[in-house]
Design an enzyme around this catalytic site. Structure first.
Site, PDB file in Angstrom:
ATOM      1  N   ASN A   9       0.856  -1.185   0.000  1.00 16.25           N
ATOM      2  CA  ASN A   9       0.000   0.000   0.000  1.00 16.25           C
ATOM      3  C   ASN A   9       0.892   1.236   0.000  1.00 16.25           C
ATOM      4  OD1 ASN A   9      -1.898   1.966   0.336  1.00 16.25           O
ATOM      5  ND2 ASN A   9      -2.369   1.486   2.474  1.00 16.25           N
ATOM      6  N   TRP A  10       1.045   1.824  -1.180  1.00 12.79           N
ATOM      7  CA  TRP A  10       1.960   2.965  -1.303  1.00 12.79           C
ATOM      8  C   TRP A  10       1.366   4.255  -0.740  1.00 12.79           C
ATOM      9  CZ3 TRP A  10       4.538   2.785  -6.864  1.00 12.79           C
ATOM     10  CH2 TRP A  10       5.343   1.646  -6.951  1.00 12.79           C
ATOM     11  N   LYS A  11       0.073   4.279  -0.506  1.00 19.80           N
ATOM     12  CA  LYS A  11      -0.602   5.488  -0.018  1.00 19.80           C
ATOM     13  C   LYS A  11      -0.288   6.676  -0.950  1.00 19.80           C
ATOM     14  CE  LYS A  11      -0.182   3.596   4.578  1.00 19.80           C
ATOM     15  NZ  LYS A  11      -0.370   3.790   6.003  1.00 19.80           N
ATOM     16  N   HIS A  97      -9.666   1.269   4.091  1.00 18.90           N
ATOM     17  CA  HIS A  97      -8.457   1.485   4.882  1.00 18.90           C
ATOM     18  C   HIS A  97      -8.790   2.437   6.031  1.00 18.90           C
ATOM     19  CE1 HIS A  97      -4.450   2.738   6.066  1.00 18.90           C
ATOM     20  NE2 HIS A  97      -4.028   1.621   5.494  1.00 18.90           N
ATOM     21  N   GLU A  99      -7.313   4.867   7.241  1.00 14.67           N
ATOM     22  CA  GLU A  99      -7.109   6.295   6.950  1.00 14.67           C
ATOM     23  C   GLU A  99      -8.314   6.868   6.211  1.00 14.67           C
ATOM     24  OE1 GLU A  99      -3.335   5.738   5.055  1.00 14.67           O
ATOM     25  OE2 GLU A  99      -2.452   5.215   6.991  1.00 14.67           O
ATOM     26  N   GLU A 169      -6.266  -4.998   9.954  1.00 13.13           N
ATOM     27  CA  GLU A 169      -5.267  -3.975  10.236  1.00 13.13           C
ATOM     28  C   GLU A 169      -5.622  -3.257  11.536  1.00 13.13           C
ATOM     29  OE1 GLU A 169      -3.001  -2.797   6.506  1.00 13.13           O
ATOM     30  OE2 GLU A 169      -4.698  -1.444   6.638  1.00 13.13           O
ATOM     31  N   GLY A 175       1.543   2.180  10.851  1.00 13.36           N
ATOM     32  CA  GLY A 175       2.483   3.292  10.782  1.00 13.36           C
ATOM     33  C   GLY A 175       3.065   3.683  12.126  1.00 13.36           C
ATOM     34  N   SER A 215       2.565  -2.315  10.431  1.00 13.30           N
ATOM     35  CA  SER A 215       4.010  -2.336  10.691  1.00 13.30           C
ATOM     36  C   SER A 215       4.667  -3.670  10.345  1.00 13.30           C
ATOM     37  CB  SER A 215       4.300  -1.934  12.140  1.00 13.30           C
ATOM     38  OG  SER A 215       3.825  -0.617  12.387  1.00 13.30           O
ATOM     39  N   GLY A 236       2.427  -1.069   4.420  1.00 12.42           N
ATOM     40  CA  GLY A 236       2.539   0.344   4.099  1.00 12.42           C
ATOM     41  C   GLY A 236       4.002   0.753   3.957  1.00 12.42           C
TER      42      GLY A 236
HETATM   43  C1  PEP Z   1      -1.202   0.245   5.923  1.00  6.39           C
HETATM   44  O1  PEP Z   1      -1.295   1.440   5.770  1.00  6.39           O
HETATM   45  O2  PEP Z   1      -2.013  -0.502   5.343  1.00  6.39           O
HETATM   46  C2  PEP Z   1      -0.145  -0.253   6.777  1.00  6.39           C
HETATM   47  C3  PEP Z   1      -0.269  -1.469   7.232  1.00  6.39           C
HETATM   48  O3  PEP Z   1       0.873   0.598   7.054  1.00  6.39           O
HETATM   49  P1  PEP Z   1       2.251   0.241   7.799  1.00  6.39           P
HETATM   50  O4  PEP Z   1       2.739  -1.067   7.227  1.00  6.39           O
HETATM   51  O5  PEP Z   1       3.162   1.365   7.513  1.00  6.39           O
HETATM   52  O6  PEP Z   1       1.923   0.097   9.253  1.00  6.39           O
END
Ligand code: PEP
Length: 253
Positions: A9-11, A97, A99, A169, A175, A215, A236
């Site tokens: 997931n590049w966001k 997601h 976010e 998640e 993050g 993470s 992410g």
């Molecule tokens: C995500 O945004 O889907 C995610 C899991 O982020 P990260 O791996 O940075 O925690």
């Protein structure tokens, strides 16, 4: 056997050139995937066509959009429909997601509509769910996640439910550098699979991939992915680092 998936997931990161370089570096590593393994790059909308052509000659590498709108078409300035994604041959779309739930007020009901738009257009949703920290601290994460599944997915007939990939998640792990332990991930994934089994029967529940996100990095991917009910990860931050993501891909079961 259900699919094992490493999804990036590049966001809202990378310029076009950086995106091309990142894909070139990861695909250039030539990591072969097994028949039941997939890698999915959820890239920003403007890079979908480029990314799709980058993965075109690869086996089991795919792209995903990071969102789509819940309406079919019309006067919704700035939005992107599932039909548009289908017209450029996007096979996956991340939905729900945390976010988007938090910053864009996406409700379980709105996500149910987005799921429908994707399925109508032959796009497999990667449906994200997971509890915030205060819910985990109160110990009510199981019922919280069950409600998310019920309200967004359980209107689907059995024939459609296996088109869905689910990503658990926990918001407190996204993050933050704070990963759920392998035991916490396995416990929740098993719980989710049992809810799916009650609704759709154990055979279908066993065919649904449930990814862990929060993470995930090279150092913990193998342990998380080795849990029996964890079918890979939605990644992410670490998916933007070539060496990290290559190791994560190689950690798939
Ligand atoms: C995500 O945004 O889907 C995610 C899991 O982020 P990260 O791996 O940075 O925690």
């Amino acid at each position: 056997m259900r699919k094992q998936i490493a999804a990036a997931n590049w966001k809202m990161n990378c310029t076009y050139q950086q995106a091309e370089n990142l894909l070139d570096e990861i695909l250039g590593a030539g990591i072969g995937l097994g028949a039941q393994q997939e890698v999915v790059f959820a890239v920003p909308f403007p890079y979908l066509i480029m990314a799709n052509s980058e993965v075109a000659d690869e086996t089991n590498y795919f792209v995903a959009a990071q969102n789509c709108y819940n309406k079919k078409s019309g006067a919704y300035t700035g939005e992107v429909s599932a039909e548009m994604l289908q017209s450029i041959k996007v096979p996956y779309c991340v939905l729900g997601h945390s976010e988007r739930r938090e910053y864009f007020q996406e409700s379980n009901q709105m996500l149910a509509e987005k799921i429908d738009r994707c399925l109508e257009n032959d796009i497999s949703p990667i449906f994200c769910c997971g509890e915030p920290l205060q819910v985990r601290e109160a110990g009510t994460q199981n019922s919280f996640v069950e409600t998310q599944l019920r309200e967004s997915l359980f209107h689907l007939p059995a024939a459609s439910i296996t088109r869905i990939v689910i990503a658990y998640e926990p918001i407190w792990a996204i993050g933050t550098g704070k990963t759920a332990s392998a035991a916490q991930a396995q416990e929740m994934h098993a719980h989710m699979r049992s809810i799916l089994a009650k609704q759709y029967g154990p055979m279908l529940a066993n065919n649904i991939s449930i990814l862990y996100g929060g993470s995930v990095k090279a150092a913990n991917a193998k342990e998380l992915f080795s849990c029996p009910d964890v079918d890979g990860g939605l990644v992410g931050g670490a998916s933007l680092q070539t060496e990290e993501f290559k190791t994560i891909i190689k950690s798939l079961k």
